[in-house]
Enzyme design. Structure first.
Site, short mmCIF file in Angstrom:
data_model
loop_
_atom_site.label_atom_id
_atom_site.label_comp_id
_atom_site.label_asym_id
_atom_site.label_seq_id
_atom_site.Cartn_x
_atom_site.Cartn_y
_atom_site.Cartn_z
N ASP A 93 0.83 -1.37 -0.01
CA ASP A 93 -0.02 0.14 0.02
C ASP A 93 0.72 1.21 -0.01
O ASP A 93 0.57 2.04 -0.94
CB ASP A 93 -0.91 0.01 1.10
CG ASP A 93 -2.02 -1.03 1.07
OD1 ASP A 93 -2.41 -1.36 0.11
OD2 ASP A 93 -1.99 -1.77 2.32
N ASP A 135 -7.77 -0.14 10.78
CA ASP A 135 -6.72 0.44 11.05
C ASP A 135 -6.89 2.15 10.56
O ASP A 135 -6.40 2.88 11.29
CB ASP A 135 -5.43 0.07 10.33
CG ASP A 135 -4.60 -0.89 10.99
OD1 ASP A 135 -5.02 -1.07 12.15
OD2 ASP A 135 -3.91 -1.64 10.42
N SER A 185 -2.15 -10.22 3.01
CA SER A 185 -2.02 -9.00 3.74
C SER A 185 -1.64 -9.14 5.05
O SER A 185 -2.10 -9.95 5.80
CB SER A 185 -3.41 -8.31 3.68
OG SER A 185 -3.09 -7.00 4.54
#
Length: 404
Positions: A18, A127, A179
């Site tokens: 990301d 998050d 992830s």
């Protein structure tokens, strides 16, 4: 703030998929703004290797690597351990790292006189909330850029396409595209085959587990560990005094080698959906068990039961990103009071994914062998008659008045 007014952005930078593509994306979409990358070291180890070179090569003006490991352990992990806080069996590995990192991120943003703070959290996850609530606590007027809530990229595969088109080096490929979030407390795995709860995690597949082994591959011989606590905090391992951080790191090795700390869970995310994740928390699982065992002999019944109730609230606050709130601070004050006599030694046996009690002692133990013994003692068993009569009186009256 208008896009054209944003000249400098501080980015929470991990070097993962990301945040790797966010640097060029910011420069493309925010008028070639300056990007200051900030990486908070909370124990992700090899993930920090080559990070500066990568950040600069992809367009950042500089990279701060902040050693937050002691702060993370002492001010976030240990308070949660003492509270016995967890969320649906999850030991909060990502949850309590985020406020630690976000607070440091705000410090750099203020120092750099940044116009905005950017993070790489998805619009589906927890998050984003954890980062932004912490930012509101320390930089309440700072604009926040969340690319996942702006760009047209819809999947991790499309992120990889973007990275390849911009010649951004990645440590993953499409076949290993889980992830992950790693720190000194845990490692999480999400995505790919784990998105279907019907699929068994590939614990025995080489490279899937990083902090330990499957219980199937653990040794046939048990490992004993002895942990000393003072006022609820770990202070020694196997008779050797050391910091809580070093105890966690050592227990990660011992626990990982014995297949300890694997959790496969479908959890209820804050944003409303259910999400499946696999967690590795070897040292943390051992510490939670040891701390709980010690409390069985050092806490009175009323305090223990009330603390267990409040641990649920504590865990929810941490999971939901509400660390910097009056309630969490008040609960921590309560917990610290309960821990004043949670001092002693706990011995555990680690064997193929199991943690087995092997003895507990404390100078403040409330356990009395003389009273609890099945042998002869000064305890007057006849006293139980009056106790039961009074304790059962409401039941007796209810039966009499209802005509039973």
């Amino acid at each position: 703030m208008k896009k054209e007014d944003i000249k400098k952005v501080v980015l929470a930078y991990s070097g993962g998929l990301d945040t790797s593509i966010i640097i060029p994306w910011l420069k493309e979409n925010y008028n070639n703004c300056e990007v200051v990358a900030v990486s908070g070291n909370v124990g992700q180890a090899d993930e920090l290797e080559g990070l500066e070179e990568k950040a600069l090569k992809t367009g950042a003006s500089k990279l701060y690597v902040l050693d937050l490991t002691d702060d993370y352990v002492d001010n976030y992990i240990v308070p949660c351990l003492k509270a016995g806080a967890m969320y649906e069996d999850y030991l909060l590995g990502t949850s309590h790292a985020r406020p630690c990192i976000a607070k440091a991120l705000c410090d750099i943003a203020i120092k750099e006189k940044a116009d905005a703070i950017c993070h790489g959290c998805t619009g589906k996850g927890n998050d984003q909330v954890r980062f932004e609530l912490a930012i509101k606590a320390f930089a309440p007027n700072m604009p926040i850029i969340a690319p996942w809530r702006e760009w047209n990229i819809k999947s991790r595969d499309e992120e990889i396409d973007y990275a390849e088109a911009h010649n951004i080096p990645l440590k993953i490929n499409r076949e290993t595209n889980y992830s992950k979030d790693k720190n000194l407390w845990h490692l999480s795995h999400e995505g790919m085959d784990l998105e279907d709860p019907a699929n068994e995690p590939q614990y025995e597949k080489k490279g899937f587990l990083e902090m330990g082994v499957s219980p199937i591959d653990a040794p046939d011989k048990p490992t004993y560990v002895e942990i000393e606590f003072v006022k609820g905090a770990p202070v020694a391992l196997d008779g050797k005094k050391m910091s809580a951080k070093n105890i966690i790191l050592e227990l990660n090795k011992l626990g990982g080698a014995n297949g300890i700390g694997l959790l496969d869970i479908v959890e209820n995310r804050l944003v409303g959906m259910k999400s499946r994740g696999v967690y590795e928390t070897p040292g943390g699982t051992i510490l939670y068990k040891a701390h709980s065992v010690l409390e069985t002999i050092t806490l009175d019944k009323l305090t223990m039961h009330e603390k267990q109730k409040l641990a649920i609230t504590f865990g929810e606050l941490v999971y939901n990103g509400q660390w910097f709130t009056p309630l969490r601070e008040a609960l921590s004050a309560f917990v610290d009071k309960t821990q004043e006599k949670v001092t002693g030694n706990v011995k555990l046996k680690l064997y193929k994914g199991n943690i087995i009690n092997a003895g507990v002692t404390s100078p403040y133990s409330l356990y009395s062998e003389e009273i609890a013994t099945f042998g002869e003692s000064d305890y007057n068993q006849a006293d139980a008659t009056g106790f039961i009569n009074l304790f059962g009186l409401p039941i007796k009256v209810q039966a009499m008045t209802s005509g039973k």
